[in-house]
Structure formats: C-alpha cells, structure tokens
Scaffold this active site. Structure first.
Site, PDB file in Angstrom:
ATOM      1  N   ARG A  54      23.269  54.444  54.486  1.00  0.00           N
ATOM      2  CA  ARG A  54      22.656  54.957  55.641  1.00  0.00           C
ATOM      3  C   ARG A  54      21.744  54.266  56.683  1.00  0.00           C
ATOM      4  O   ARG A  54      21.910  54.420  57.796  1.00  0.00           O
ATOM      5  CB  ARG A  54      21.823  56.280  55.211  1.00  0.00           C
ATOM      6  CG  ARG A  54      22.704  57.525  54.798  1.00  0.00           C
ATOM      7  CD  ARG A  54      21.980  58.402  53.819  1.00  0.00           C
ATOM      8  NE  ARG A  54      21.962  57.854  52.492  1.00  0.00           N
ATOM      9  CZ  ARG A  54      22.794  57.689  51.635  1.00  0.00           C
ATOM     10  NH1 ARG A  54      23.699  58.660  51.707  1.00  0.00           N
ATOM     11  NH2 ARG A  54      22.867  56.823  50.462  1.00  0.00           N
ATOM     12  N   THR A  55      20.896  53.768  55.962  1.00  0.00           N
ATOM     13  CA  THR A  55      19.884  53.118  57.053  1.00  0.00           C
ATOM     14  C   THR A  55      20.662  52.088  57.912  1.00  0.00           C
ATOM     15  O   THR A  55      20.188  51.923  59.110  1.00  0.00           O
ATOM     16  CB  THR A  55      18.672  52.295  56.091  1.00  0.00           C
ATOM     17  OG1 THR A  55      18.233  53.685  55.282  1.00  0.00           O
ATOM     18  CG2 THR A  55      17.800  52.022  57.039  1.00  0.00           C
ATOM     19  N   LYS A  82      22.821  30.441  49.160  1.00  0.00           N
ATOM     20  CA  LYS A  82      22.597  29.108  48.771  1.00  0.00           C
ATOM     21  C   LYS A  82      21.325  28.606  48.633  1.00  0.00           C
ATOM     22  O   LYS A  82      20.828  27.648  48.566  1.00  0.00           O
ATOM     23  CB  LYS A  82      23.193  28.203  49.996  1.00  0.00           C
ATOM     24  CG  LYS A  82      24.643  28.528  50.220  1.00  0.00           C
ATOM     25  CD  LYS A  82      25.304  27.577  51.705  1.00  0.00           C
ATOM     26  CE  LYS A  82      26.514  28.056  52.061  1.00  0.00           C
ATOM     27  NZ  LYS A  82      26.974  27.500  53.396  1.00  0.00           N
ATOM     28  N   ARG A 104      15.450  44.950  55.668  1.00  0.00           N
ATOM     29  CA  ARG A 104      15.109  45.620  54.170  1.00  0.00           C
ATOM     30  C   ARG A 104      15.270  44.712  53.361  1.00  0.00           C
ATOM     31  O   ARG A 104      16.035  43.601  53.085  1.00  0.00           O
ATOM     32  CB  ARG A 104      16.621  46.603  53.924  1.00  0.00           C
ATOM     33  CG  ARG A 104      16.245  47.094  52.464  1.00  0.00           C
ATOM     34  CD  ARG A 104      17.426  48.193  52.416  1.00  0.00           C
ATOM     35  NE  ARG A 104      16.802  49.341  52.667  1.00  0.00           N
ATOM     36  CZ  ARG A 104      17.416  50.551  52.551  1.00  0.00           C
ATOM     37  NH1 ARG A 104      18.044  50.773  51.834  1.00  0.00           N
ATOM     38  NH2 ARG A 104      16.936  51.621  52.962  1.00  0.00           N
ATOM     39  N   HIS A 132       8.949  52.656  53.886  1.00  0.00           N
ATOM     40  CA  HIS A 132      10.297  52.888  54.617  1.00  0.00           C
ATOM     41  C   HIS A 132       9.958  54.115  55.470  1.00  0.00           C
ATOM     42  O   HIS A 132      10.162  54.992  55.675  1.00  0.00           O
ATOM     43  CB  HIS A 132      11.289  53.613  53.302  1.00  0.00           C
ATOM     44  CG  HIS A 132      12.739  53.722  54.271  1.00  0.00           C
ATOM     45  ND1 HIS A 132      13.124  53.413  55.211  1.00  0.00           N
ATOM     46  CD2 HIS A 132      13.676  54.191  53.154  1.00  0.00           C
ATOM     47  CE1 HIS A 132      14.295  53.669  55.348  1.00  0.00           C
ATOM     48  NE2 HIS A 132      14.848  53.900  54.082  1.00  0.00           N
TER      49      HIS A 132
HETATM   50  C1  NCD Z   1      16.079  55.385  49.999  1.00  0.00           C
HETATM   51  C2  NCD Z   1      15.683  53.806  49.842  1.00  0.00           C
HETATM   52  O1  NCD Z   1      16.412  52.985  49.961  1.00  0.00           O
HETATM   53  O2  NCD Z   1      14.536  53.737  49.620  1.00  0.00           O
HETATM   54  N1  NCD Z   1      17.377  55.519  50.647  1.00  0.00           N
HETATM   55  C3  NCD Z   1      17.373  55.686  51.930  1.00  0.00           C
HETATM   56  O3  NCD Z   1      17.196  54.584  52.776  1.00  0.00           O
HETATM   57  N2  NCD Z   1      17.909  56.768  52.585  1.00  0.00           N
HETATM   58  C4  NCD Z   1      15.966  56.050  48.547  1.00  0.00           C
HETATM   59  C5  NCD Z   1      16.840  55.704  47.311  1.00  0.00           C
HETATM   60  O4  NCD Z   1      17.347  54.516  47.641  1.00  0.00           O
HETATM   61  O5  NCD Z   1      16.755  56.501  46.641  1.00  0.00           O
END
Ligand code: NCD
Length: 302
Positions: A54-55, A82, A104, A132
């Site tokens: 999703r993100t 690497k 991320r 997040h």
């Molecule tokens: C979350 C995350 O990656 O922190 N997911 C997200 O970004 N929608 C929650 C999760 O991984 O459970």
C-alpha cells in the site's frame, strides 16, 4: 515544515491543514483526468528497504497525480545488496537531484538520519518500530470523513503495540487533534514506556469495545519478533481479535479500522473485514489523497 518524520512534530494547525488539503485533492481522484501540474519538473524518490504494498504504490500514485517524476528504488536488486550504506545510497540519489525522498527502513531513526544527509524533503514511510506518520494522517482523515469529527472521539488501538510504528504515530497525532486513545494489548505486547504515552492502557478488549467510536486493529508483527509473546494464535485471537460477536457489542455507528496487511482469522475475522463498518479499503483510497497533500505542502511551495 521541511520534512515529515514524526507526527509528534505537527502542531494542531499543521495537522488540520494537511487533512483539509487532502480533502481538496480528493476531488481530483473523482475526475476522469486525475492529474494536476503542481509538481511538474520535481523528482520524488521512493526508497524502500522493507516490503510494502500500500504505502509504496500510494506514494507513487500520489506523486504522479501531481505530475512529479518518480523513481522507485527498492533495496532488493540494488547496490544495497552489494553492501552500500544508507548514506552512500542517499548521496547518490541526492546527486541525481531528488527533491523529495520517501523512505521505509527497518531501523528506527533511519528517516531522521537521512534528513541530515540530503537537501530535499524526507518523508518517513515507516522506520522500524518507531513511526509511520502518513499512515496516522490517513487514519485521522478516514475517521473525520466517516464520523465527522476528531475532537472527543474515543479510539481504541488493539494488538501488537510493542512493534507498531502505526500505533505510536496515531497516539501522537490523535491526541494533538483532541481524540482520546486507549491502547489494548496483552502486557507482553506493550512497550515498557507506555505509561508515559498520552493515552490509556487496557488489557481487556471486551471492556473497551462498548465505549469506542473507532477500533483500530493491528497486525502481529511476526517479522519483528525474536521470542514468543503469546501462547498461540488461537489464544491471541480469543483475547485480542475482532469477530462478528465483538463487532455487535460496539456502538452502532462505530467503525473498525486496519492499516493493512490484514491477517484474516488472527486479529480480524473475515466477517468483520468484509463488513461495511470496516474501513480498510477506504483507508487505502484516502491514503493517496493524503500523500498528495503532504507532497504538495512539502514540495509544492514557492
Ligand atoms: C503497516 C506498516 O508497514 O507499518 N502497514 C502499512 O503501512 N499499511 C502495518 C503492518 O505492516 O502491519
């Protein structure tokens, strides 16, 4: 505001501005031509060291709807495998002229480090178990859209709080916006420092449900666990999962949220996941508008 690293950095006015801007931009998504020229000529790099569905796609779509050029970089298949460090990778992207870097990373604090190394704006898309922020913002947006307000709302966040960056960002943002948060989890899945967080804590989901306007279910972050935190999946579900029976004990207009990915049958039953009171798909749709708003406010100025 130059970066978005933590929801704790946002004032109430800044947070409301982001939500209001997202509401304006949501209308673009309803048109047949879904593009605005706002970020034409700007470059956004998606730097993903951890898995994401999703993100990553949401940030990509948001940047493209604002006409930015988007580079998707994932650690797999890059020079990271690497042995290249985050700093050297960042400097490489910087040399290519990235105006915004969405990161991320599995290390808490990675986004903050990056912000010291690059000239562009850094957007934290999840750093380890820390924060997040855009997830919390899209969650607040969804609550406001569904329930009409945030002030005074009673929000229960349920499950693996210990490993959840979503929980921390939500607690900080929701309290800034005037909501009351209760964290619900077994003692083993709560951080030691939780008593210093601006929220309440409960071990008993059934006690909290009848008084909640919003119940946010969290996935158990098995990939971050190196020990056993509960006896069995069955036992976990019985104490901290939501099913039809529990849903029926919530107030009539209360909603169930989930950031995804859901593990059906564990923290949420299929019946609840597919119910119209579960906002998981709306959260995804709102996520695009929300990320457009953040990119616009950080990169669109001047
Ligand atoms: C979350 C995350 O990656 O922190 N997911 C997200 O970004 N929608 C929650 C999760 O991984 O459970």
């Amino acid at each position: 505001m130059r970066h978005l690293l933590s929801t704790g950095d946002l004032t109430r006015d800044e947070a409301v501005l982001i939500l209001d801007t997202a509401a304006e931009l949501a209308r673009v998504g309803d048109r047949s031509v879904k593009k605005l020229p706002t970020l034409r000529g700007r470059t956004v790099v998606n730097l993903f060291y951890e898995d994401s569905t999703r993100t990553r796609t949401s940030f990509e779509l948001a940047a493209k709807r604002l006409s930015a050029d988007v580079v998707n970089f994932s650690a797999k298949g890059s020079s990271v495998s690497k042995g290249e460090s985050l700093k050297d990778t960042a400097l490489t992207l910087q040399a290519m002229g990235a105006d915004g870097v969405v990161i991320r990373h599995s290390a808490s604090g990675a986004a903050h480090r990056l912000a010291n190394w690059v000239d562009g704006s850094v957007l934290n898309a999840g750093d380890g178990t820390h924060e997040h922020p855009t997830q919390a913002l899209l969650d607040a947006y969804t609550m406001r859209a569904r329930l009409g307000r945030l002030e005074g709302l009673r929000v229960a966040i349920v499950g693996d709080i210990l490993h959840s960056r979503v929980a921390r960002s939500n607690v900080l943002l929701l309290t800034t916006l005037g909501a009351h948060v209760t964290l619900v989890a077994p003692p083993t899945l709560l951080p030691v420092s939780v008593r210093t967080w601006p929220c309440e804590v409960s071990y008993d989901l059934d006690e909290v449900l009848p008084k909640a306007d919003v119940v946010m279910m969290l996935r158990v972050q098995a990939e971050r666990m190196h020990a056993s935190f509960f006896p069995s999946v069955r036992e976990y579900s019985r104490g901290y999962g939501i099913d039809g029976a529990r849903l029926s004990r919530m107030p009539e207009d209360a909603i169930v949220m989930h950031p995804g990915p859901m593990v059906r049958g564990m923290e949420i039953s299929a019946e609840v996941a597919d119910s119209p009171r579960c906002t998981v798909v709306e959260q995804v749709a709102n996520g695009v508008s929300l990320r457009m708003a953040v990119l616009y406010l950080l990169l669109g100025g001047s």
